[in-house]
Design an enzyme around this catalytic site. Structure first.
Site, mmCIF file in Angstrom:
data_model
loop_
_atom_site.group_PDB
_atom_site.id
_atom_site.type_symbol
_atom_site.label_atom_id
_atom_site.label_comp_id
_atom_site.label_asym_id
_atom_site.label_seq_id
_atom_site.Cartn_x
_atom_site.Cartn_y
_atom_site.Cartn_z
ATOM 1 N N HIS A 1 -0.511 4.499 0.030
ATOM 2 C CA HIS A 1 -1.339 5.643 0.425
ATOM 3 C C HIS A 1 -0.666 6.402 1.570
ATOM 4 C CE1 HIS A 1 -4.352 3.267 -1.762
ATOM 5 N NE2 HIS A 1 -4.840 4.460 -2.068
ATOM 6 N N ASP B 1 0.840 -1.200 0.000
ATOM 7 C CA ASP B 1 0.000 0.000 0.000
ATOM 8 C C ASP B 1 0.877 1.252 0.000
ATOM 9 O OD1 ASP B 1 -1.950 1.957 0.436
ATOM 10 O OD2 ASP B 1 -3.051 0.710 1.850
#
Length: 137
Positions: free
Chosen positions: A16, A14
């Site tokens: 983000h 991930d």
């Protein structure tokens, strides 16, 4: 263990980063010492940082929906590393698709997480709960 030290990061593949920076800012302003590992953090990196910093908790974030895969076995790895009693927190968009949060929470608690937060969680409430859990006034 330093009650106010926490390790923070976004697990797995991930990338983000925005939420991670918001969490870092909020926990730092709340008086925590934050060891921010950034994005794409492995379970081993969380554990190594927690040991090195004598952290009281690991805060795992995941927004891309694969948290249920990326977080499996983290509690067991903590136990193997000698920090089995460390507090584990996880939050974000933890599974792919629409899912009842009650079931998502149950899944992560069964993995050994102490608290599980949805993407819509109130950050001030989260911080208050974590402070209470760690015995911070």
């Amino acid at each position: 263990m330093q009650a106010s030290t926490v390790v923070l990061g976004v697990i797995g593949a991930d990338v983000h980063a925005v939420g991670n920076k918001i969490l870092d800012f909020a926990f730092t302003n709340a008086g925590f010492t934050v060891i921010n590992l950034g994005v794409m953090v492995s379970q081993e990196e969380f554990i190594e940082a927690a040991i090195e910093s004598d952290a009281a908790a690991i805060l795992v974030s995941s927004l891309y929906g694969h948290g249920d895969i990326d977080c499996r076995g983290l509690r067991e790895k903590c136990q193997e590393a000698g920090i089995g009693d460390i507090r584990l927190y996880v939050g974000g968009n933890l599974v792919v698709g629409k899912a009842d949060f009650t079931q998502v929470e149950k899944t992560f608690k069964n993995m050994g997480f102490d608290r599980v937060y949805p993407p819509s969680a109130d950050l001030d409430e989260e911080i208050a709960e974590i402070k209470s859990d760690l015995g911070i006034g």
